[in-house]
Each structure stands twice: as C-alpha cells, then as structure tokens.
Design an enzyme around this catalytic site. Structure first.
Site, PDB file in Angstrom:
ATOM      1  N   ASP A   1       0.827  -1.209   0.000  1.00  0.00           N
ATOM      2  CA  ASP A   1       0.000   0.000   0.000  1.00  0.00           C
ATOM      3  C   ASP A   1       0.862   1.260   0.000  1.00  0.00           C
ATOM      4  OD1 ASP A   1      -2.320  -1.677   0.480  1.00  0.00           O
ATOM      5  OD2 ASP A   1      -1.532  -1.874   2.506  1.00  0.00           O
TER       6      ASP A   1
ATOM      7  N   SER B   1       2.293   6.773   0.903  1.00  0.00           N
ATOM      8  CA  SER B   1       1.515   5.856   1.715  1.00  0.00           C
ATOM      9  C   SER B   1       0.089   6.001   1.217  1.00  0.00           C
ATOM     10  CB  SER B   1       1.619   6.245   3.181  1.00  0.00           C
ATOM     11  OG  SER B   1       0.686   5.513   3.919  1.00  0.00           O
ATOM     12  N   ARG B   2      -0.432   4.924   0.604  1.00  0.00           N
ATOM     13  CA  ARG B   2      -1.717   5.068  -0.067  1.00  0.00           C
ATOM     14  C   ARG B   2      -2.908   5.047   0.883  1.00  0.00           C
ATOM     15  NH1 ARG B   2       0.819   1.281  -3.519  1.00  0.00           N
ATOM     16  NH2 ARG B   2       2.096   2.497  -4.928  1.00  0.00           N
ATOM     17  N   VAL B   3      -2.751   4.482   2.071  1.00  0.00           N
ATOM     18  CA  VAL B   3      -3.904   4.430   2.972  1.00  0.00           C
ATOM     19  C   VAL B   3      -3.652   5.072   4.334  1.00  0.00           C
ATOM     20  CG1 VAL B   3      -4.956   2.403   1.935  1.00  0.00           C
ATOM     21  CG2 VAL B   3      -3.290   2.115   3.732  1.00  0.00           C
TER      22      VAL B   3
END
Ligand code: ATP
Ligand code: MG
Length: 500
Positions: free
Chosen positions: A338, A363-365
């Site tokens: 992620d 950081s995608r989430v």
C-alpha cells in the site's frame, strides 16, 4: 457362554474391517538428493506442501508433484540422507508453534529455538500457509501505527493493518527504520515479529542486543533464517513468521511484522525452483514469483470488530541495485503493498538520515489513520520539500536569487534539518507534532542549520518544564488548538531570545 460368542463376533468384525494402513504409496524411496532437494519415487498420495519424514528426523516439504516422482525441499541438513533411503508421508502440512511463549525468543524458520534458552512453550501449532482473511472480515485502516520517525509519521504515515514497503540500496538505513519502529512500540500493546531472511547471524545478534537495551525484546519474536542456512529454510521463514503473527491477530491483538528482506527471499525461491527443474522466466525467476509475495502480504490486514479487531501491519524490505526501483522484484512488491518508503544513497551520504526520498515515497492508505494534529501541521510538508528540491537544482546555476526563492530555500533547508533523526531515538507523536509545527510556522527559519537539532531539543524541554499541558492536550484531543499553539510559540520565543 453367550459372552464367548459376543467376543468371537467382535473379533470377526474387527478382522473384517481391518485394513492395512501402511500402504506402499505411503512410503517412497529417495532417488536422488543434493543441494537441499530430494527426488522421491513411489509417493503416489503425496499432497502439495505435505511434510515428509526422512531417516534421522529430517523433514522435507513437497514442492513438485511429477507423474512418477515427487520433488521435495529438505528442511534440515541433506548430508545424512542418501539414495535408497525410505521416506514416509505424514499426512500433515509444515506447521510452527504459536503463542505468547515465543515472545522474547529467537527461533528458526520452523519455530525451533536457536537462542539456547530451552523449549518453546507453544499454545498451539499453525500451518505455515493459510488463506488470507476474506474481504468481509476486514475493515479499512483507521488507526496510526507510530514509527516514531518524524519523516515517516509526518509525510508517509502508516496505519495498523497496512503493508508499507521499505526499499533502497545497500546500507541506506532500511533495517534501522524497522528496528526503530519496533522500539517505538514499547508500551503501545503491539507485538512485533522481525523475520530475518538471509542476514548474517552477527547482525541478528546485534539487533537482539539493541532491542534488549531499549526494553523492546519482551514483546518481540525474531525468526531467523540466516545466510548460512539452506534455501528452503529462507523460503519458509516469512510464511512461518506470518503464521505466528496470525495467532495474535486472531486474538484481537495488533501485530507488526518485518520481512528483512524479500529480495533475498526471492533469490532463495529462485534457487530452489531451478533445482526443482521448474522453467525459468524473467531474470531466471520462476513464473509464480509474484504469487510468492502476494500470498504472503495479503495475509496482513485489519480485522473488523466482529472478528476481534486485531491487525497485522507488514513492513517488507526490498534491496535495490543502484536505486533501480523499476527492476522485477521491486516492481512486484511495490504493486502488492500500500505504498513505499524509498531510501537513497545520495541523501544518506549527504548526512540526511533517515534518507527518505519524500518525492518517491508514498503511503496510499495511512493518511486516513493520521491524527488530526499531525495531518494539519504536515499537510504541506511534501509539496514544500518538492519546491525546495526544485529550487535547489535551479539555484546551482545562478547566484542572483529573488527573495521568494531565497526564502523557499531557507525554509526547505530548515525542514530537511528538522527531519533528520538519530538511530534508536524514536519520538512520541506529541514531540513530532510540536517539532513539525515549529518548523512549519517559519519561526526557526533564521536559525543556523547546524543548530536546529539542539534548538528543537531546547524548545521541547522548555515546553515540558513550563507548559506541560501542551503534551496532555495533544495526547488527549489529538488536535492542535490555537491555545496550545500559543503556548508552543511562547516557548519558541523564549529559546530564540536566549540564543541571541
Ligand atoms: P543492508 O543493505 O546492509 O541491510 P540497511 O539498508 O539495512 O543495510 P542499516 O543497516 O539499517 O542499512 O544502516 C546502515 C548503517 O547506517 C548502519 O551502520 C546504521 O547504524 C547507520 N544508520 C542508519 N540509520 C541511521 C540514522 N538515522 N542516523 C545515523 N546512522 C544511521
Ligand atoms: Mg538491513
């Protein structure tokens, strides 16, 4: 007597239902052995992944099911096994011990103790491979996993249940970030697993002693498949470590797992695949190399309340060659995780440590799990650093700079300085918020760069001594109110005046 009839009947019944349990297909013969691989003839009923028993308590795992033979990797020394040896099916898959008895221990890829501190008291045993939790059992990442590293918690935040890749060349501080993150979990009720794949035993010994020094070993398990072990042990290690973590995750705990590193894991898998005569693909890796890591990392997630609310956060590490993140294994793992934290040799050598490249790291989430106070103070950090880096290149050409450019460069320089952090000294979320707030409010833009670290330190102690309510306010409300800001400003002013 009636009793005798009954007994004869019983015996007759037993005889009629008797079946020979030891069939020929349960025992095979070693045809060839070498390099940790054995080819076995006669195990018609073998299952993929099944545990096989060789003489002298050596075990193996079925990896290839051919028409007339079985390919097996040996989970131990192959020097005691010879052609013609009998091999038994066990009907079991490879399993490892799980439970609190593992905490504060160093074990090998099969969960056997290698620290000389006696037996592991296991609560249960889990198979090393298990399906990833289904979508209905999961919930989205909503709680921060604090690394205690300013550059990460502010710009590339990690949430509990997230999978964040640590990627960079040799000696860029990848392991350092992972170890600092473990140290920072002290008192936060997070169980940590450090899975070393292909590292030197001396490095592991150092890590163990550092964790002990910082009181972080009591909540940590080290799974070590060192460089001196056979490829099958390196291959099995991360799956075994994940199974150990799943025990706590299923019991509602938060787990942090580090795989150091997956490049070496891929190389070990390539070696044993080639020895098993599987056909090589790109860079000689077998065709299922992507699946190797995806089925591992899919097992990390955040479970919802109905399933106990536990989580497993994964920090896989991948080593690059000359900063090439577009190579085969790096791109695979980047697409599975992620987000990634990219560390560069250039920054590291310039003294910018941790050497996080803010432009290529994402950081995608995790940002949805960041506390409000941090989100607010750090929101423009990445873009300001991007501007700074752009101007920095530009400023090398000309000497005459306009005031705006000058101020961007000055502020950027201060930010870079603020983001530097020593090893083994993770900060609390409150300290991080304070430091980034001070830097972002341009209050220390005129401080000499080499004094920044000490000035920040002084400001923090001043706040602790005079306005301790700042800490409680941030901790409890997770916000940075105007009153709190005013108190911080007050301390900044006091320290800056004392410098003059
Ligand atoms: P390898 O590729 O060998 O596994 P690595 O990328 O894991 O290396 P580390 O072993 O973590 O890198 O760090 C390399 C060296 O840099 C170590 O000597 C470590 O002490 C030092 N180092 C790492 N982070 C920092 C830091 N923030 N400040 C100062 N020194 C650091
Ligand atoms: Mg390392």
């Amino acid at each position: 007597m009636a009793d005798i009839d009954q007994i004869t009947n019983l015996i007759k019944k037993e005889i009629s239902s008797y079946e020979d349990k030891i069939e020929t297909s349960d025992v095979g013969t070693v045809v060839s052995v070498g390099d940790g691989i054995a080819t076995i003839y006669g195990l018609d009923k073998a299952m993929y992944g099944e545990l096989l028993e060789f003489p002298n308590h050596v075990y193996g795992m079925v990896m290839n099911l051919n028409e007339d033979s079985v390919g097996c990797v040996l989970l131990g020394k192959d020097s005691t096994i010879f052609e013609g040896d009998p091999v038994k099916l066990t009907g079991k898959v490879v399993s490892v011990p799980v439970g609190d008895g593992l905490l504060g221990r160093v074990v090998n890829a099969l969960g056997e103790p290698i620290d000389g501190n006696g037996e592991i008291v296991a609560t249960d045993t889990y198979p090393i491979e298990s399906p990833a939790p289904g979508i209905m059992t999961r919930e989205s990442v909503n709680e921060p996993l604090e690394t205690g590293i300013k550059a990460i918690d502010s710009m590339i935040p990690i949430g509990k249940g997230q999978r964040e890749l640590l990627i960079g060349d040799r000696q860029t501080g990848k392991t350092a970030i992972a170890i600092d993150t473990i140290i920072n979990q002290k008192g936060k009720d997070v169980i940590c697993i450090y899975c070393a794949i292909g590292q030197k035993n001396s490095t592991i010994a150092q890590i163990v002693s550092k964790l002990k020094d910082h009181g972080a070993f009591d909540y940590t398990v080290i799974v070590n498949a060192s460089a001196s072990e056979s490829a099958p042990m390196l291959y099995v290690a991360p799956y075994a470590a994940t199974s150990m973590g799943e025990y706590w995750e299923k019991n509602g705990k938060n787990v942090l797992i580090i795989y150091d590193d997956l490049s070496k894991h891929a190389v070990a898998y390539r070696a044993l695949s080639l020895l098993l005569k599987r056909s090589p693909g790109r860079e000689a890796y077998p065709g299922d190399i992507f699946y190797l890591h995806s089925r591992l990392l899919e097992r990390s997630c955040k479970l919802n309340k109905e399933y106990g609310g536990g989580s497993m956060t994964a920090l896989p590490i991948v080593e690059t060659q000359a900063g090439d993140i577009s190579a085969y294994i790096p791109t695979n793992v980047i697409s599975i995780t992620d987000g990634q934290i990219f560390l560069t040799t250039d920054l590291f050598n310039q003294g910018q440590r941790p050497a996080v490249d803010s432009g290529l790291s994402v950081s995608r989430v995790g940002s949805s799990a960041q506390i409000k106070a941090m989100k607010k103070v750090a929101s423009s950090l990445k873009i300001e650093l991007a501007n700074y880096n752009e101007m920095l290149d530009f400023s090398r050409f000309g000497s005459d700079l306009d005031p705006t450019t000058k101020s961007i460069l000055q502020h950027g320089g201060v930010l870079m300085e603020v983001l530097k952090q020593k090893q083994y000294s993770p900060l609390s979320m409150e300290d991080e918020v304070i430091e980034i707030y001070v830097a972002q409010s341009h209050q220390i833009d005129n401080v000499e760069l080499k004094k920044i670290a000490s000035v920040l330190e002084k400001i923090r102690s001043h706040i602790k001594a005079n306005h301790n309510e700042v800490y409680t306010a941030i901790k409890e409300t997770k916000l940075l109110s105007d009153e709190t800001k005013a108190l911080i400003d007050d301390s900044v002013k006091a320290i800056l005046e004392s410098l003059e």
